[in-house]
Each structure stands twice: as C-alpha cells, then as structure tokens.
Design an enzyme around this catalytic site. Structure first.
Site, mmCIF file in Angstrom:
data_model
loop_
_atom_site.group_PDB
_atom_site.id
_atom_site.type_symbol
_atom_site.label_atom_id
_atom_site.label_comp_id
_atom_site.label_asym_id
_atom_site.label_seq_id
_atom_site.Cartn_x
_atom_site.Cartn_y
_atom_site.Cartn_z
ATOM 1 N N ARG A 299 -1.559 -1.669 14.903
ATOM 2 C CA ARG A 299 -0.714 -0.829 13.941
ATOM 3 C C ARG A 299 -1.296 -1.215 12.520
ATOM 4 O O ARG A 299 -0.683 -0.520 11.918
ATOM 5 C CB ARG A 299 0.576 -0.621 14.531
ATOM 6 C CG ARG A 299 0.183 0.187 15.160
ATOM 7 C CD ARG A 299 2.492 0.568 15.485
ATOM 8 N NE ARG A 299 2.748 -0.954 16.311
ATOM 9 C CZ ARG A 299 3.827 -1.041 16.726
ATOM 10 N NH1 ARG A 299 4.702 -0.498 15.721
ATOM 11 N NH2 ARG A 299 4.013 -2.176 16.985
ATOM 12 N N ALA B 8 -18.011 -20.517 -37.322
ATOM 13 C CA ALA B 8 -17.614 -19.461 -36.275
ATOM 14 C C ALA B 8 -19.084 -18.730 -36.583
ATOM 15 O O ALA B 8 -20.100 -18.267 -36.810
ATOM 16 C CB ALA B 8 -16.686 -18.585 -37.365
ATOM 17 N N ALA C 185 -11.194 -18.189 -31.604
ATOM 18 C CA ALA C 185 -10.765 -17.474 -30.778
ATOM 19 C C ALA C 185 -12.411 -16.262 -30.410
ATOM 20 O O ALA C 185 -13.627 -16.672 -31.251
ATOM 21 C CB ALA C 185 -10.247 -16.166 -31.859
ATOM 22 N N TYR D 131 -23.470 -19.284 -17.335
ATOM 23 C CA TYR D 131 -24.596 -18.330 -15.841
ATOM 24 C C TYR D 131 -26.132 -17.436 -16.443
ATOM 25 O O TYR D 131 -25.915 -17.198 -17.774
ATOM 26 C CB TYR D 131 -23.918 -16.985 -15.572
ATOM 27 C CG TYR D 131 -24.336 -16.797 -14.424
ATOM 28 C CD1 TYR D 131 -24.523 -17.065 -13.079
ATOM 29 C CD2 TYR D 131 -23.863 -15.543 -13.949
ATOM 30 C CE1 TYR D 131 -25.349 -17.336 -11.795
ATOM 31 C CE2 TYR D 131 -24.348 -14.581 -13.039
ATOM 32 C CZ TYR D 131 -25.232 -15.550 -11.982
ATOM 33 O OH TYR D 131 -25.481 -15.345 -10.491
ATOM 34 N N GLN E 21 -7.496 -16.210 25.250
ATOM 35 C CA GLN E 21 -6.075 -14.665 26.136
ATOM 36 C C GLN E 21 -7.191 -13.611 26.729
ATOM 37 O O GLN E 21 -7.207 -13.275 25.759
ATOM 38 C CB GLN E 21 -5.395 -14.610 26.134
ATOM 39 C CG GLN E 21 -4.257 -13.570 27.169
ATOM 40 C CD GLN E 21 -3.035 -12.847 26.908
ATOM 41 O OE1 GLN E 21 -2.932 -13.080 25.862
ATOM 42 N NE2 GLN E 21 -1.775 -12.915 27.631
ATOM 43 N N GLU F 258 13.695 -6.273 28.318
ATOM 44 C CA GLU F 258 13.381 -5.622 26.895
ATOM 45 C C GLU F 258 13.859 -4.226 26.879
ATOM 46 O O GLU F 258 14.660 -3.627 28.171
ATOM 47 C CB GLU F 258 11.769 -4.859 27.737
ATOM 48 C CG GLU F 258 11.539 -6.644 27.815
ATOM 49 C CD GLU F 258 11.466 -7.786 26.499
ATOM 50 O OE1 GLU F 258 10.557 -6.531 25.418
ATOM 51 O OE2 GLU F 258 12.110 -8.116 25.929
ATOM 52 N N LEU G 259 1.298 -17.960 20.128
ATOM 53 C CA LEU G 259 0.941 -16.724 21.015
ATOM 54 C C LEU G 259 0.328 -15.524 19.655
ATOM 55 O O LEU G 259 1.247 -15.921 18.731
ATOM 56 C CB LEU G 259 1.611 -15.759 21.377
ATOM 57 C CG LEU G 259 2.534 -16.599 22.972
ATOM 58 C CD1 LEU G 259 3.187 -15.439 22.927
ATOM 59 C CD2 LEU G 259 1.795 -16.863 24.003
ATOM 60 N N TYR H 33 -13.902 -17.533 -22.448
ATOM 61 C CA TYR H 33 -13.948 -17.558 -21.667
ATOM 62 C C TYR H 33 -14.497 -19.355 -21.822
ATOM 63 O O TYR H 33 -16.042 -19.816 -21.448
ATOM 64 C CB TYR H 33 -15.320 -16.673 -21.376
ATOM 65 C CG TYR H 33 -15.593 -17.474 -20.302
ATOM 66 C CD1 TYR H 33 -14.459 -17.607 -18.362
ATOM 67 C CD2 TYR H 33 -17.058 -17.893 -19.362
ATOM 68 C CE1 TYR H 33 -15.035 -17.455 -17.048
ATOM 69 C CE2 TYR H 33 -17.682 -18.254 -18.171
ATOM 70 C CZ TYR H 33 -16.576 -18.534 -17.323
ATOM 71 O OH TYR H 33 -16.371 -18.345 -15.914
ATOM 72 N N ARG I 159 -8.333 -20.430 -13.308
ATOM 73 C CA ARG I 159 -9.099 -20.050 -11.747
ATOM 74 C C ARG I 159 -9.483 -21.053 -10.862
ATOM 75 O O ARG I 159 -8.763 -21.939 -11.925
ATOM 76 C CB ARG I 159 -10.174 -19.273 -12.441
ATOM 77 C CG ARG I 159 -10.097 -17.498 -12.457
ATOM 78 C CD ARG I 159 -11.520 -16.660 -12.903
ATOM 79 N NE ARG I 159 -12.384 -16.779 -11.836
ATOM 80 C CZ ARG I 159 -14.253 -16.681 -12.030
ATOM 81 N NH1 ARG I 159 -14.459 -16.801 -13.034
ATOM 82 N NH2 ARG I 159 -14.879 -16.710 -11.218
HETATM 83 C C1 UD1 Z 1 8.456 -9.644 22.240
HETATM 84 C C2 UD1 Z 1 9.512 -10.047 23.109
HETATM 85 C C3 UD1 Z 1 11.069 -8.758 22.661
HETATM 86 C C4 UD1 Z 1 10.870 -9.867 21.714
HETATM 87 C C5 UD1 Z 1 10.222 -9.659 20.548
HETATM 88 C C6 UD1 Z 1 10.404 -10.023 19.226
HETATM 89 C C7 UD1 Z 1 8.711 -9.737 25.313
HETATM 90 C C8 UD1 Z 1 8.397 -9.398 26.469
HETATM 91 N N1 UD1 Z 1 9.207 -8.991 25.182
HETATM 92 O O1 UD1 Z 1 8.080 -8.254 22.263
HETATM 93 O O2 UD1 Z 1 12.253 -9.458 23.678
HETATM 94 O O3 UD1 Z 1 12.717 -9.496 20.987
HETATM 95 O O4 UD1 Z 1 9.142 -10.258 20.995
HETATM 96 O O5 UD1 Z 1 9.598 -9.583 18.281
HETATM 97 O O6 UD1 Z 1 8.507 -11.227 25.439
HETATM 98 N N2 UD1 Z 1 0.730 -11.727 22.386
HETATM 99 C C9 UD1 Z 1 -0.650 -12.055 23.257
HETATM 100 N N3 UD1 Z 1 -0.675 -11.866 24.105
HETATM 101 C C10 UD1 Z 1 0.224 -11.025 25.141
HETATM 102 C C11 UD1 Z 1 1.008 -10.218 24.792
HETATM 103 C C12 UD1 Z 1 1.097 -11.078 23.147
HETATM 104 O O7 UD1 Z 1 -0.251 -13.290 22.717
HETATM 105 O O8 UD1 Z 1 -0.215 -10.483 26.040
HETATM 106 C C13 UD1 Z 1 1.451 -11.967 21.556
HETATM 107 C C14 UD1 Z 1 1.143 -11.067 20.679
HETATM 108 O O9 UD1 Z 1 -0.026 -10.810 19.917
HETATM 109 C C15 UD1 Z 1 2.584 -11.862 19.803
HETATM 110 C C16 UD1 Z 1 3.779 -11.972 20.512
HETATM 111 O O10 UD1 Z 1 3.132 -12.215 21.794
HETATM 112 O O11 UD1 Z 1 2.151 -12.517 18.598
HETATM 113 C C17 UD1 Z 1 4.472 -11.014 21.057
HETATM 114 O O12 UD1 Z 1 4.162 -9.939 21.527
HETATM 115 P P1 UD1 Z 1 4.298 -8.494 21.068
HETATM 116 O O13 UD1 Z 1 3.775 -7.576 22.121
HETATM 117 O O14 UD1 Z 1 5.168 -8.489 19.613
HETATM 118 O O15 UD1 Z 1 6.127 -8.480 22.063
HETATM 119 P P2 UD1 Z 1 7.507 -7.646 21.227
HETATM 120 O O16 UD1 Z 1 6.794 -6.606 21.883
HETATM 121 O O17 UD1 Z 1 7.514 -7.003 20.117
#
Ligand code: UD1
Ligand code: MG
Length: 452
Positions: A18, A410, A367, A374, A76, A159, A11, A353, A320
């Site tokens: 934030r 040099a 040195a 370039y 999604q 939750e 996911l 360099y 680099r």
């Molecule tokens: C979730 C869990 C919680 C767990 C916590 C651990 C659920 C409902 N809760 O809460 O039990 O303790 O993670 O960190 O699953 N995401 C999507 N699409 C969405 C919503 C979320 O892709 O519609 C992804 C977010 O990008 C993230 C992950 O799912 O990677 C978790 O979502 P987030 O909103 O962080 O869930 P938490 O409230 O942290």
C-alpha cells in the site's frame, strides 16, 4: 542497562504494497532516517546482545542497513505470517537461550523505557512465557485484541478478522512487540498453525499455546502513540508529525528557544547546544550539529553540517554536506555553503556560494561572491586566508588562493593566486563621459517626436 541475555528479532519482510513504492517499506524515512534504523537504534539503546532482521528475498537495502548496524539478516522467502517470520530467525539465533524480543520494522517510535518494562515483566516472579506490549486503542480497527482472564492475566490474542463481536469490542490491542521466554519460544512458534481467516501463521497464537502448556502470559501497557505503524504514505506522514512533536518537546526541554516550534523540523540525529535560538520555519536534515548560543533565523535548511558556538545563521541560509561553520561566524541570507570551512568570526552575509573552500578566520566575503569550484569535470579548492576581504560580485575560479589579509576588488574574476596583503582587481577600467546621458536623451526624444 545492558541486556546481554536478550536477542531481538525485527520483522521487516512485509511487502508494503500500500506504500506504492519501489523502496521497501521499512526504508522509508521518518525524521531523516529509515524506519528500520529507528528500530535498530532502539536495540542499541537497550544494548540487546544479538539482533536479527528478517527481510524479504529481494531487498538488498534492508540487508545492507541491518548489517551496517551489526545485525544479522535472515531471509523469509515466502511471506506466510508473523510467526513464520520469527521462525526464519531461528537459525541465526542457534545457541541463544535467553529471551527473544520481537519488534516490527514498520513501528519505529517505541521507546526503550517501554520495552524495558516488558523485559522486566518477563523476568518477574510469575515467569510469564510471553509478555505483550499492549495499548488502549482509540479505534481498534484491524489490531489484534488482547483477551484477559478473570485475574487480568493475558489468555489469548485474537486477530480482528477472527474475533467474535464481543472480542471485537475489546479496545486493549496488541502492539506487535512481545518478549518470549527463549527456552520455549521456538517450540511455541513451531506449534502455530494457519487455520484462520488470513491463512497465515500468527505470532499472536503463541499466547494461547503458552497458556495451554500451563504457562502464564502478561500484558504491559504503553501509549498508543508509541505503537503507530505504517501501512500507507498517509500513515507515514502522521507518524512523522508525531515524531516531530516529540523532537520539538525534547529540544525545548533541552534548553533551545523556538518562537514557533510547529514550524521547525528536526532529524532524529540533530544535535543542539544550549541557548540555541531558532526562529520559525527551519529544517534540520540528517547529520546536523549546532553549538551553544547559535542563532538561526527563519527559512534555513541544513544537512550534514557542523556549526560552532555563537554563530549566526540566516535568514535563508543553506548549509549542505560538509559545511563547517566556526565560532561566531555569520552566514547570511541566500548563502549556500558546501564542503567548506568558514573559520572563526568570518562573515559571508549575502547572496553567495562557497563550495570546496576555506574561508579564514575574520575574513569578509562580499555580496554575490561565487567560488567557481566546478569546471564540468572536476571540483577544485578555493582557499581564502584569514582577514581577507573579498569585494562584492567576485568570482573565485578554483583552484585559487587568496592570502591572509589580501583584498579583492568588487566585480573581479580571480584566476591567479593573490598573495597575502595584496590587492587584486580584474575589472575593466571605468570610462566616464560628462553630459553624455543628457545628450543621448535629447537626441532620442527628438527622433521620437519626428516619427509621430
Ligand atoms: C500484527 C499483529 C496484530 C497487531 C498488529 C500491530 C499478528 C498476527 N498480528 O497485525 O495482532 O495488532 O500487528 O500493528 O502478528 N511480517 C513479516 N513477514 C510476514 C508477515 C509480516 O516480516 O510473513 C512483518 C511485517 O513486515 C510487519 C510485521 O511483520 O513489520 C507485522 O505484519 P502485518 O502484516 O503488518 O501484521 P498486522 O496484520 O498489522
Ligand atoms: Mg501491520
């Protein structure tokens, strides 16, 4: 061990508000690579058969990274919760009957060993429909709480926002990683509703739904540190610190000496040979490989560079992208090497360099030498032959070749080929006037005395 029957759903559609960033959250790097790349690497390590990354609608960087690693991408469009997000992957996994492993793109430190324990538990005799990776949280805060039944089996995940005070007192928390029996996973997820505090479709509801259908569920515990997730830049920094601590421990165990490991920063893909010695304050950017018996003195910075056995680097060396340092070569202080090969035993020791160049075996670059690669429009190549000697403060105006065994005096500005074993000097002849300085001082003192 390969996991041919497992499909992973990662996911990564969260908004990451934030983070206050233009970059999607899962693309923020930890140990030099995006968080999502860590999770994809975990799936490689587990050798899961299929991977689907669930991304938001407008994140081409996420899709590109997923596709480059062989994962499918499911979009999604609306962010309606974690169950809804997993369901977005259903089409991509059509025909998959094996287990479904769900992981989060913003939780990159989970080890393959821990996930394997969850996969094994899913296949245990109890045939649990859902296996959840849990941990005992020091500060359970907003994590989902794992509610166990009398026999210690998992009954539900609640939750934090929906929990009773008694449930909130539970410290066993949901990491977010779970393994679902693929035969009923989509039925369970389709049955999830959104009548809860957040109005979201919670993946966590799959547990209570499976229990209601008469199936067992189970918890496998891991260390809290593995399940650290990222919501803010402070979380990102904390996660980086944890990951660096692990990499330092890995390399100490792997035969590397570090005087003060806490000041050495690695990338996830750093490769080090045996008996490498690293003094304090060294940074390894991505793509660095160091051979056996290399000594790295303080304050070096490397990225996308290869170093062969026995080389000595630093202090204050900068490698680099495209730097290739040969066996036993020396790269000294305030030397920058870019897209260049420094061959066996060559020495580039001070204030230099070297860019778009070859420094032949055993050559000595004095040195303050600069390859002028370039001209404001294009980059050109400098070839320094084996055993050549480049005098201090030389400018090599590329494209230019200095033959094997040649010597450059040099202070020269070299614009034409120097044949093998030749001497090239371009500086103006020296003029020496005996007693001139003493006469000058006497004249100036007299003039000053007159004024006063
Ligand atoms: C979730 C869990 C919680 C767990 C916590 C651990 C659920 C409902 N809760 O809460 O039990 O303790 O993670 O960190 O699953 N995401 C999507 N699409 C969405 C919503 C979320 O892709 O519609 C992804 C977010 O990008 C993230 C992950 O799912 O990677 C978790 O979502 P987030 O909103 O962080 O869930 P938490 O409230 O942290
Ligand atoms: Mg979260």
């Amino acid at each position: 061990m390969s996991e041919p029957s497992v499909a992973a759903v990662i996911l990564a559609a969260g908004l990451g508000t934030r983070m206050k960033s233009e970059l999607p959250k899962v693309m923020h790097p930890v140990c030099g690579r995006p968080m999502l790349a860590h999770v994809l690497a975990l799936m490689d390590e587990l050798a899961v058969a299929r991977r689907v990354v669930v991304s938001g609608p407008d994140t081409p960087a996420v899709a590109a990274l997923a596709e480059a690693s062989g994962a499918q991408v499911a979009v999604q469009a609306e962010r309606l919760g974690t169950a809804h997000a997993v369901l977005a992957a259903k089409g991509a996994l059509a025909g998959h009957g094996g287990d479904v492993l769900v992981a989060f793109g913003d939780t990159p430190l989970i080890s393959a060993e821990t996930v394997r324990r969850a996969l094994d538990a899913r296949r245990s005799a109890a045939d649990p429909a859902v296996v959840v990776l849990g941990f005992d949280a020091a500060d359970p805060g907003s994590y989902g709480r794992l509610i166990l039944g009398a026999g210690g089996a998992l009954e539900a995940i609640v939750e934090a926002k929906d929990a009773t005070p008694e449930q909130r007192a539970v410290t066993l928390c949901n990491s977010g990683v779970m393994v679902l029996d693929g035969r009923i996973a989509w039925d369970l997820l389709s049955a999830v509703g959104n009548a809860n505090a957040k109005g979201e479709y919670y993946l966590t509801d799959a547990v209570a739904l499976a229990r209601a259908a008469g199936r067992a569920c189970a918890v496998v515990e891991g260390a809290e540190e593995e399940f650290l997730g990222v919501n803010t830049r402070a979380d990102l920094a904390a996660l980086e610190a944890t990951a660096q601590t692990r990499l330092r421990a890995k390399w100490l165990a792997g035969g590397v000496t570090m005087t003060d490991p806490t000041t050495v920063y690695f990338s996830a893909d750093t490769r080090l040979g045996r008996d490498v010695v690293i003094d304090p304050f060294v940074v390894f950017g991505p793509g660095v490989s160091i051979g056996d018996d290399v000594t790295i003195k303080s304050f070096c910075h490397f990225e996308n560079a290869q170093v062969a056995a026995g080389a000595i680097l630093g202090p204050y060396a900068r490698l680099r992208p495209g730097a290739e340092i040969g066996p036993g070569a020396h790269i000294g202080n305030f030397v920058e090497i870019k897209k260049s090969r420094v061959e066996e035993g060559a020495k580039v020791n001070h204030l230099t360099y070297i860019g778009d160049a070859r420094v032949g075996a055993g050559a000595n670059v004095g040195a303050g030498t600069i390859t002028c690669n370039y001209d404001g429009f294009t980059k050109s190549f400098t070839d320094i032959g084996a055993g050549a000697f480049i005098g201090s403060n030389t400018s090599l105006v590329a494209p230019v070749t200095v033959g094997d065994g040649a010597i450059v005096g040099a202070g020269s500005v070299v614009t034409h080929e120097v044949p093998a074993d030749a001497l090239a000097v371009t500086r103006a002849p020296q003029k020496t006037l005996a007693g001139w300085a003493a006469r000058f001082r006497a004249k100036m003192r007299a003039a000053k005395a007159k004024k006063n």
